[in-house]
Structures are given as structure tokens and as C-alpha cells.
Write an enzyme that holds these catalytic residues in place. Structure first.
Site: not given
Lengths: 130, 136
Positions: A77-79
């Protein structure tokens, strides 16, 4: 073939995550390697364990978690996208002073570099979204 | 490692503020610059609005990220393709867009235009030369 999958839309609102899931599952069954599944934009919402769909519907989040467990899939998941949308793991909760976490099993939060690396390392980048 | 250099293209198709795709695309481009790949950007459909000069988002209460495009040259992002038909269909010309440049270190840091105006057919050819497309 080595593939990286990018999911750009959230669950239920949009078919992208369903399509990505079915594609990923089929690719694995055909013997292809999934280098990584990267969740971006509203796609990060596929990784909250607090999702509670009606019992007679598919559980989009759990389905990803189970596929990850079965095939040792790297679900990232992209931070930056996650911070905007409130997807939190232990590290993020501590860093940003949040009182809860909601990340689902099998997912991890990391940077956009993971998407670029996926594109560079894979034979194909397959993007699901509009 | 030279064998790991790929031709990456970021395709921007949406207007800048109605959805977050434009801004989150730019974030990928900026992060991706650290990977020393061969990078190009394409702007087509409503995506051409992202490069409009004089953007003012005050009334909408949104963050105006358009100044960031002028920093792309410093990130060694020097190839920006704008589709001619998309501009024309929206009554726009190159003069409506920011003047984006990069400095050529092989030529005494001469300023060069980053934006290349290409037809739809030409853009298709440019796309075909790339290994990976990021579609936003």
C-alpha cells in the site's frame, strides 16, 4: 512472465480491485510470477481489515489477504496515498500519533519506489482502474 | 546498472483538481526520478489542463501544485509530450501552457524546451517505443 499489478481504485465502488484479483489469481494459476501488487490512489482502501461487507457478498479485502497467504504475495500500500486516506499500520500509527491501526493481514505500507521498482523488475506492469 | 534502465512513460489524462490522479501521478514521477530510468511524460485529453499557466485554486480551497511542473527539469524529466488534438479540442494552444525547460549540461547548461507538441498519431508512435506505461 513476471508481473507487477497496480490497483488504482477502492473496493465495491469500482470493479478494478475485483478484476485485479481475478487476473492475479489466474496468472498465478498459469504459473506466472507476481512480483508485487501495488495499491495506489483509492486502491489503498483495499487494505483495511475494518471492511464489513454484507455476508452474501464477496469480501474483497479478505480475498486479497487469503491470496497473499496462499502464494506469499507482496501486497504493498502506498504510504503517501494511505496517509491521506487513513490506512494505518503500527509504524504509521506511532509516527503520526494515531490511536488505531486498520491494515489487513498480508498487506504492508511502503513508498512509491516500490511501484517503480515493480515496473523496472517486471516484464509487464498491469494497471487496473479507469 | 545499464541493463536495468527502462523507458517509462507517465500518461496523464485527467484535469488537475477534479480528482487526485494528476497530483498523485506527479508524486510518482518525482519519487521515480531517483531510479535513474529513461522517463517521459505525456499529457492528453483533459490532462493537458494540468500544464495550464496561471492556475489559481484559492476559491476551490485546493492545493495548487502546478508550480511543481516547472521543477521537473531539475529532476531530469526533460521529455514532455503534449497531444496537439487534445489542446485544439479544448480551444488551447501551447501559449496557454507553462513554459517548461531543462538545462543541458552537455551544452553549457543551455535552456531547452521540455514540451514537445505531437499529433495523436505521433504520440502513439512515441508510446510504442516505451517499455512501461503508468496511466493516470
Amino acid at each position: 512472465m513476471k508481473l507487477t499489478i497496480q490497483v488504482n481504485e477502492g473496493p465495491y465502488q469500482h470493479q478494478a480491485s475485483d478484476s485485479a484479483y481475478h487476473f492475479t489469481k489466474a496468472a498465478l494459476e498459469k504459473g506466472h510470477e507476481i512480483f508485487r501488487v501495488f495499491f495506489y490512489h483509492d486502491g489503498v482502501n483495499n487494505g483495511t481489515r475494518l471492511t464489513t461487507p454484507p455476508q452474501d457478498d464477496r469480501n474483497v479485502v479478505n480475498r486479497w489477504s487469503e491470496l497473499s497467504k496462499e502464494h506469499d504475495l507482496d501486497l504493498v500500500i502506498c504510504v503517501a496515498a494511505a496517509q491521506r486516506r487513513g490506512i494505518v499500520d503500527d509504524g504509521e500509527a506511532e509516527r503520526n500519533g494515531k490511536d488505531a491501526t486498520n491494515i489487513a493481514d498480508g498487506f504492508r505500507i511502503s513508498g512509491l519506489g516500490q511501484l517503480i521498482e515493480g515496473a523496472v523488475q517486471s516484464d509487464r506492469l498491469v494497471v487496473f482502474g479507469d | 546498472m545499464a541493463e536495468d534502465i527502462k523507458k517509462l512513460m507517465y500518461v496523464n489524462r485527467r484535469a488537475p483538481y477534479g480528482t487526485i490522479y494528476a497530483w498523485e501521478s506527479l508524486e510518482v514521477v518525482l519519487i521515480g526520478a531517483a531510479f535513474d530510468q529513461d522517463v517521459s511524460l505525456a499529457f492528453m485529453d483533459d490532462g493537458v489542463y494540468q500544464l495550464m499557466k496561471g492556475q489559481n485554486t484559492e476559491a476551490a480551497g485546493m492545493k495548487n501544485f502546478s508550480p511543481t511542473y516547472s521543477a521537473l527539469g531539475d529532476y531530469e524529466v526533460t521529455k514532455i509530450y503534449v497531444e496537439k488534438e487534445s489542446l485544439e479540442e479544448r480551444g488551447l494552444t501551447l501559449d496557454d501552457l507553462q513554459h517548461l525547460v531543462w538545462e543541458d549540461e552537455d551544452d553549457d547548461w543551455a535552456e531547452r524546451d521540455s514540451i514537445h507538441l505531437v499529433s495523436r498519431a505521433e504520440l502513439a508512435d512515441v508510446m510504442a517505443e516505451h517499455d512501461m506505461m503508468f496511466n493516470f
